[in-house]
Design an enzyme around this catalytic site. Sequence first.
Site, PDB file in Angstrom:
ATOM      1  N   GLU A  81       0.807  -1.220   0.000  1.00  0.00           N
ATOM      2  CA  GLU A  81       0.000   0.000   0.000  1.00  0.00           C
ATOM      3  C   GLU A  81       0.841   1.271   0.000  1.00  0.00           C
ATOM      4  O   GLU A  81       0.314   2.366  -0.214  1.00  0.00           O
ATOM      5  CB  GLU A  81      -0.952  -0.012   1.206  1.00  0.00           C
ATOM      6  CG  GLU A  81      -2.075  -1.031   1.039  1.00  0.00           C
ATOM      7  CD  GLU A  81      -2.948  -1.194   2.272  1.00  0.00           C
ATOM      8  OE1 GLU A  81      -2.579  -0.654   3.331  1.00  0.00           O
ATOM      9  OE2 GLU A  81      -3.987  -1.862   2.160  1.00  0.00           O
ATOM     10  N   GLU A 112       7.416 -21.985   7.944  1.00  0.00           N
ATOM     11  CA  GLU A 112       7.937 -21.120   9.001  1.00  0.00           C
ATOM     12  C   GLU A 112       9.002 -21.805   9.861  1.00  0.00           C
ATOM     13  O   GLU A 112       9.650 -21.155  10.678  1.00  0.00           O
ATOM     14  CB  GLU A 112       6.802 -20.648   9.908  1.00  0.00           C
ATOM     15  CG  GLU A 112       6.175 -21.742  10.754  1.00  0.00           C
ATOM     16  CD  GLU A 112       5.131 -21.182  11.710  1.00  0.00           C
ATOM     17  OE1 GLU A 112       5.293 -21.405  12.920  1.00  0.00           O
ATOM     18  OE2 GLU A 112       4.158 -20.531  11.254  1.00  0.00           O
TER      19      GLU A 112
END
Length: 272
Positions: A81, A112
């Site tokens: 953004e 992960e």
Amino acid sequence: MSFNKITEQDSNYNHLEKMSLEELLININQEDQTVPFAIEKAIPQIKALVEQAVGNLKKGGRLFYIGSGTSGRLGIVDASECPPTFGVPHDLVIGIIAGGDSAIRQAVEFAEDSIEQGWKDLQAYHISNNDIVVGIAASGTTPYVIGALKKCNENKIITGCITCNQNSPLAQIAKYPIEVVVGPEFVTGSSRMKAGTAQKLVLNMISTSTMIQLGHVRGNKMVDMQLSNNKLVDRGIKMVMKELNLSENEAQKLLDKYQSVRLAIKNYRIEN
């Protein structure tokens, strides 16, 4: 120092399945209301990290977010953004998620758990000590993120983190840790809830305050935003109208000419 994983502790509520829909919504909302107060306590930590980010970006460095699962996705959202909002290059703020881009939509099992992969993923961007890397992990124990920050420290790259447990392994490794302790989740261990909300709010604070400090906001307006859709063009026209006291038609002509709110205002003033 002992480490107590509050994000995994039992919810303060029980028998959720016996609650009415209204009770569920009210109780979730009550828990959510505690998040900003937890963040308020971490403002000194956030300030310290943002100061480092601003300094490094002024030197030509980049801001990296790295995480897995929800944490990784939130970092990617914030990074993605920045270009449309502040008009900065797409490679100034970069979000990296364990398991690669496919993990944005669908969980990649065990991604992960690799202690080495996070650093490998950073190296793909030719990371240097001009850059700053922020690890995001609600638990503060994610090997992918911890391993990446360890290697960054070894290579004299500034590190920060956003976590929701105090004294976590991640916070102890990060040079500039941000610890937002939101307490147990409404659904035990569901850290996409309060912890995710806390991470999103902190990311908003980091990127927005950094971009303001770097000069990408004038007054309270996004003068460097990309005019990439009709809504943003309309917003840009209104900014120019208000700033220069022009008609809508005049403002639109200026914006069409310069394709930038900042440049439209600047050049009008030079020419007039």
